[in-house]
Write a protein that holds these residues in place. Sequence first.
Motif, mmCIF file in Angstrom:
data_model
loop_
_atom_site.group_PDB
_atom_site.id
_atom_site.type_symbol
_atom_site.label_atom_id
_atom_site.label_comp_id
_atom_site.label_asym_id
_atom_site.label_seq_id
_atom_site.Cartn_x
_atom_site.Cartn_y
_atom_site.Cartn_z
ATOM 1 N N ASN A 1 0.821 -1.211 0.000
ATOM 2 C CA ASN A 1 0.000 0.000 0.000
ATOM 3 C C ASN A 1 0.853 1.258 0.000
ATOM 4 N N ASN A 2 2.027 1.148 0.619
ATOM 5 C CA ASN A 2 2.993 2.252 0.615
ATOM 6 C C ASN A 2 4.216 1.767 -0.149
ATOM 7 N N SER A 3 4.477 2.369 -1.303
ATOM 8 C CA SER A 3 5.549 1.857 -2.172
ATOM 9 C C SER A 3 6.928 1.954 -1.529
ATOM 10 N N SER A 4 7.080 2.788 -0.501
ATOM 11 C CA SER A 4 8.376 2.912 0.166
ATOM 12 C C SER A 4 8.505 1.958 1.342
ATOM 13 N N LYS A 5 7.442 1.185 1.624
ATOM 14 C CA LYS A 5 7.489 0.180 2.682
ATOM 15 C C LYS A 5 6.698 -1.037 2.232
ATOM 16 N N ILE A 6 7.383 -2.114 1.934
ATOM 17 C CA ILE A 6 6.755 -3.347 1.455
ATOM 18 C C ILE A 6 6.898 -4.416 2.537
ATOM 19 N N THR A 7 5.793 -5.103 2.840
ATOM 20 C CA THR A 7 5.819 -6.174 3.839
ATOM 21 C C THR A 7 5.310 -7.457 3.211
ATOM 22 N N VAL A 8 6.079 -8.535 3.342
ATOM 23 C CA VAL A 8 5.700 -9.839 2.812
ATOM 24 C C VAL A 8 5.632 -10.834 3.964
ATOM 25 N N SER A 9 4.471 -11.473 4.133
ATOM 26 C CA SER A 9 4.253 -12.439 5.215
ATOM 27 C C SER A 9 3.963 -13.800 4.601
ATOM 28 N N VAL A 10 4.734 -14.822 4.991
ATOM 29 C CA VAL A 10 4.627 -16.140 4.373
ATOM 30 C C VAL A 10 3.759 -17.063 5.220
ATOM 31 N N LEU A 11 2.812 -17.724 4.550
ATOM 32 C CA LEU A 11 1.948 -18.697 5.218
ATOM 33 C C LEU A 11 2.463 -20.114 5.007
ATOM 34 N N THR A 12 2.812 -20.450 3.760
ATOM 35 C CA THR A 12 3.396 -21.759 3.450
ATOM 36 C C THR A 12 4.499 -21.579 2.419
ATOM 37 N N GLY A 13 5.439 -22.542 2.381
ATOM 38 C CA GLY A 13 6.502 -22.495 1.386
ATOM 39 C C GLY A 13 7.635 -21.573 1.765
ATOM 40 N N LYS A 14 8.330 -21.056 0.760
ATOM 41 C CA LYS A 14 9.508 -20.222 0.962
ATOM 42 C C LYS A 14 9.620 -19.232 -0.175
ATOM 43 N N ILE A 15 9.993 -17.991 0.133
ATOM 44 C CA ILE A 15 10.137 -16.980 -0.913
ATOM 45 C C ILE A 15 11.441 -16.213 -0.711
ATOM 46 N N LEU A 16 11.827 -15.483 -1.757
ATOM 47 C CA LEU A 16 12.957 -14.570 -1.706
ATOM 48 C C LEU A 16 12.442 -13.159 -1.938
ATOM 49 N N LEU A 17 12.944 -12.223 -1.165
ATOM 50 C CA LEU A 17 12.563 -10.818 -1.318
ATOM 51 C C LEU A 17 13.829 -10.008 -1.569
ATOM 52 N N TYR A 18 13.831 -9.192 -2.633
ATOM 53 C CA TYR A 18 14.994 -8.366 -2.907
ATOM 54 C C TYR A 18 14.586 -7.056 -3.557
ATOM 55 N N GLU A 19 15.495 -6.099 -3.487
ATOM 56 C CA GLU A 19 15.236 -4.800 -4.081
ATOM 57 C C GLU A 19 15.326 -4.893 -5.597
ATOM 58 N N THR A 20 14.491 -4.125 -6.259
ATOM 59 C CA THR A 20 14.493 -4.123 -7.722
ATOM 60 C C THR A 20 15.844 -3.697 -8.275
ATOM 61 N N ALA A 21 16.462 -2.695 -7.642
ATOM 62 C CA ALA A 21 17.704 -2.138 -8.165
ATOM 63 C C ALA A 21 18.920 -3.019 -7.890
ATOM 64 N N ASP A 22 18.820 -3.909 -6.909
ATOM 65 C CA ASP A 22 19.982 -4.724 -6.539
ATOM 66 C C ASP A 22 19.533 -6.131 -6.166
ATOM 67 N N ARG A 23 19.486 -7.006 -7.143
ATOM 68 C CA ARG A 23 19.013 -8.360 -6.882
ATOM 69 C C ARG A 23 20.027 -9.195 -6.102
ATOM 70 N N ASP B 1 21.160 -8.305 -3.174
ATOM 71 C CA ASP B 1 20.801 -8.152 -1.770
ATOM 72 C C ASP B 1 19.403 -8.713 -1.572
ATOM 73 N N LYS B 2 19.295 -9.914 -0.977
ATOM 74 C CA LYS B 2 17.989 -10.544 -0.833
ATOM 75 C C LYS B 2 17.904 -11.310 0.478
ATOM 76 N N ILE B 3 16.675 -11.548 0.911
ATOM 77 C CA ILE B 3 16.442 -12.315 2.132
ATOM 78 C C ILE B 3 15.486 -13.460 1.827
ATOM 79 N N GLU B 4 15.648 -14.548 2.543
ATOM 80 C CA GLU B 4 14.780 -15.717 2.401
ATOM 81 C C GLU B 4 13.773 -15.707 3.539
ATOM 82 N N ILE B 5 12.497 -15.899 3.197
ATOM 83 C CA ILE B 5 11.427 -15.846 4.197
ATOM 84 C C ILE B 5 10.663 -17.165 4.180
ATOM 85 N N VAL B 6 10.442 -17.730 5.361
ATOM 86 C CA VAL B 6 9.743 -19.008 5.503
ATOM 87 C C VAL B 6 8.506 -18.799 6.376
#
Length: 211
Positions: free
Chosen positions: A80-102, A104-109
């Motif tokens: 909802n706010n493009s300067s603050k993105i929140t991703v919450s995982v229910l099942t599985g695993k995802i990677l989150l990274y900045e568009t400008a620098d792939r 730098d990423k984090i793994e979320i379970v």
Amino acid sequence: TTVVTMDDRSQVTLPDGSKVYLYKNAQLTFPKNFNGGIREVKLEGEAFFEVIKNEDRPFLINSGKTITEVVGTTFNVNGNNSSKITVSVLTGKILLYETADRGDKIEIVPGEQGQFVEGKGLWKSVNKDVNFLSRKTGELVFHNTNIKQVIEDLNRHYNQNIELDASLHEGYTLTAKFKQQDLEGVLTEMRSVLPIQIQREQNKIIISAEI
């Protein structure tokens, strides 16, 4: 194809069979067919995803200045706010990274929440937000929850502008469960258990201490 939802929630089925639940005022853009080695969509606003598993074709979500990458899982993206993105995982695993620098990423379970804040970067934490799926389930749960957090959850759930007046004691807490209730019903119940009063000024609702 671009889908914009003006209702509380709309369900979209993507070309690969994945499902997206768009919340009010969210916008999803996706191709007629997923060609090539990736499945890529663009999200503005908030949505819950149920992505069909396909290890050969990762699923990418562009939201604000982040990309969420997944093979197959269920998770919530709040952009909802493009300067603050929140991703919450229910099942599985995802990677989150900045568009400008792939790089730098984090793994979320499951049980974790990843965030990107412009100027501060990426980080993850244990997801303590019991209401992160409230817009999908229609249920809000509060257990000795601080009034400030209650208002934050109500604003997100109902897409409203509710403010706390300076006169209100921030030590107030609420224990309650609301399921498929409209905002007026919730405010009425809050008024019955807390010493508060509710005022409406133009496009906002102000909650203050009872006089």
